[in-house]
Design an enzyme around this catalytic site. Structure first.
Site: not given
Ligand code: PEP
Ligand code: MG
Length: 562
Positions: A206, A349, A512
């Protein structure tokens, strides 16, 4: 990230070129701002005169009291949002810190060593740490890390917020750190950070995707760099090739600056057309929205022509605080965040913590494998009040801004059913006549292969390829040692995407994950049938440009042989 920022000193290092790996593309040059562990300060401790002892003791007492008050506040909020046991951890820390302080050891250290309060805290806490570490009782040994954390908190207060962390960075800095957490990136001032160099960071972590979202050139894979460069050393960071030049000679600096100028000119050309909607050559409209978390991202998203916000990661609002927010606080922060978007739609989210996104102030019990443990919706189901607070704030926001609600990290149909029931209950309690749309993230293979079951409870779906890649290819996104296995455009992922589209019938599906903004893959995604992409703000212009270059023709999603 713990902070140790010695005053900037000119470097006498020779030019050295080191090769690591790219995390976020771009070019950045500036002076090193090295951040190490507050308790492991390498500089010489500062001496004081006997006349200063009382003043230093007073500073120390105030800092300990502020730390204690903060622990109390955190305990109260965590008891409310989670449970008494988790809140109790903070109360226990308070008792421990009070006991340690009243033992008089800190006073004695300061008086006898005649060092500043910071230096005395550093020495004493390190001593206490060793004592805790040496005991046989495992429960007491576990508290050794808590002890270090408390010591860091006291030092932070002694130094004052302004001197602490990335906020204190001078303009034109390159942040050099051993580790990078999402909460660190949230606090990183984009205007000052020209680039980031991290010793070790997973490609899909992340923290990595947040630096990409902020558009800060970042490289990793240079072990020991924190101890190799000193504050103030000039650095050139090539986020395209993963190269770092330490203390460049004038010729290298001039050549690099020319590359920076050419790169900025290319970006400016792309930005020109980004405000217009993106249509393919055969006239098909593709929404390109932004993934955001904090205020800086919103501004960047608007500058780059976002058609809306396809993913607002609410955890960033939680990371930026010392304890979980109340409904009023969260609503206030969300309102501020969405205001510049005027009436552009925002998909919010619910909190997705756990895995590589720990909340710094929440000590969930250790789990052998965090990414396969309690994460996302699992945490929300366990701590219903945490979800209620967010839903209440979002429902209130929905009265003045077009929003949708999204559930993270779904694996089971029950996850979605339980959250839908909670969402409906909070909507009824709050007398919301027309609740916003409710959706689920599809980011595990289990969810991807059970779309018909999920559709019974949701209005829309968002596909997260970042996690889908981690769980499909069995490669943790924050583990740099398996970067080569972490492939979000692997055939298995593309196949899952086709299945998701084919099974979701006419329901709205947004992509996304990071893949949505990968220029080379965009044609393939459009041909599969995706028409809603949500990408890092900095990737919007290039994504729209990619849409405009292709003739989509007939979509092929329906042809999946699932
Ligand atoms: C993903 O897992 O692709 C997503 C958009 O959520 P995050 O990156 O915040 O886990
Ligand atoms: Mg994710």
């Amino acid at each position: 990230m713990n902070v140790q920022a010695e005053p900037a000193a000119p470097s006498d290092q020779r030019e050295t070129v080191l090769t690591g790996r790219s995390i976020a593309p771009g070019l950045g040059l500036g002076r090193a701002w090295v951040i190490g562990d507050l308790l492991k300060c390498s500089g010489a401790p500062q001496a004081i005169s006997p006349d200063d002892v009382d003043h230093e003791l007073l500073r120390l007492k105030q800092s300990v009291e502020e730390t204690l008050a903060d622990l109390d506040r955190s305990a109260a909020r965590i008891e409310f949002e989670f449970n008494t046991a988790l809140g109790g951890i903070f109360r226990a820390h308070g008792v421990l810190l009070r006991d340690l302080f009243t033992s008089g050891e800190l006073d004695r250290e300061l008086r006898t060593s005649l060092l500043t309060a910071e230096a005395a805290v550093r020495r004493v806490f390190r001593r206490w740490y060793k004592q805790f570490e040496a005991v046989e009782n495992p429960a007491l040994r576990e508290r050794a890390d808590d002890m270090l954390d408390m010591g860091r908190n006291v030092i932070r207060r002694l130094r004052g917020a302004a001197a602490d962390g990335p906020q204190a960075m001078p303009e034109q800095s390159v942040l050099v750190v051993e580790r990078l957490l999402p909460s660190d990136v949230v606090r990183l001032p984009k205007a000052k950070a020209m680039a980031v160099v991290v010793e070790s960071l997973g490609q899909g972590s992340h923290a990595a995707l947040l630096v990409r979202e902020k558009g800060i050139p970042t490289i990793t894979g240079i072990p020991g760099i924190v101890s190799q460069v000193t504050n103030g050393t000039e650095l050139l960071v090539d986020g395209f090739q993963g190269k770092l030049t330490v203390a460049p000679l004038p010729a290298a600096r001039v050549e690099f600056q020319e590359r920076v100028d050419r790169w900025r000119a290319t970006l400016a050309r792309c930005l020109g057309a980004c405000r217009e909607p993106a249509r393919s050559l055969d006239g098909q409209l593709v929404r390109v929205e932004a993934n955001i978390g904090i205020r800086d991202d919103v501004e960047l998203a608007l500058d780059n022509g976002a058609d809306g916000v396809g993913l607002l990661r609410i955890e960033h609002l939680y990371f930026a605080r010392n304890s979980p927010p109340s409904v009023a606080e969260l609503l206030g922060e969300l309102k501020q965040l969405v205001a510049p978007l005027r009436q552009r739609p925002v998909t919010i989210r619910l909190l997705d913590i756990g895995g590589d996104k720990p909340l710094p102030y929440l000590r969930l019990a250790a789990t052998p494998n965090p990414v396969l443990g309690r994460r996302g919706v699992r945490v929300l189901r366990e701590y219903a009040q945490l979800a209620r607070t967010q839903l209440a704030a979002i429902l209130r926001l929905a009265q003045e801004h077009p929003v949708r609600v999204l559930i993270p990290m779904v694996t089971l149909e029950e996850d979605v059913a339980a959250m839908r029931a909670l969402f409906d209950a909070v909507s009824t309690e709050r007398k919301v006549a027309q609740p916003p749309e409710f959706g689920a993230m599809v980011e595990t293979p289990a969810a991807a292969l059970a779309i018909p079951a999920l559709l019974k409870h949701v209005d829309f779906l968002c596909v997260g390829t970042n996690d889908l890649a981690q769980y499909t290819l069995a490669a943790a996104r924050d583990d740099a040692t398996v970067n080569d296995y972490y492939r979000d455009s692997h055939e298995s992922i593309l196949r899952l995407l086709r299945i998701i589209l084919a099974d979701s019938k006419q329901r709205s599906v947004t992509l996304c994950g990071e893949l949505a903004g990968r220029e080379s893959i965009v044609p393939c995604l459009l041909q599969m049938g995706f028409r809603n992409l949500s990408v890092a703000p900095t990737a919007i212009p290039t994504t729209k440009a990619a849409v405009r270059r292709i003739n989509i023709g007939e979509q092929v999603a329906a042809a999946v042989d699932a």
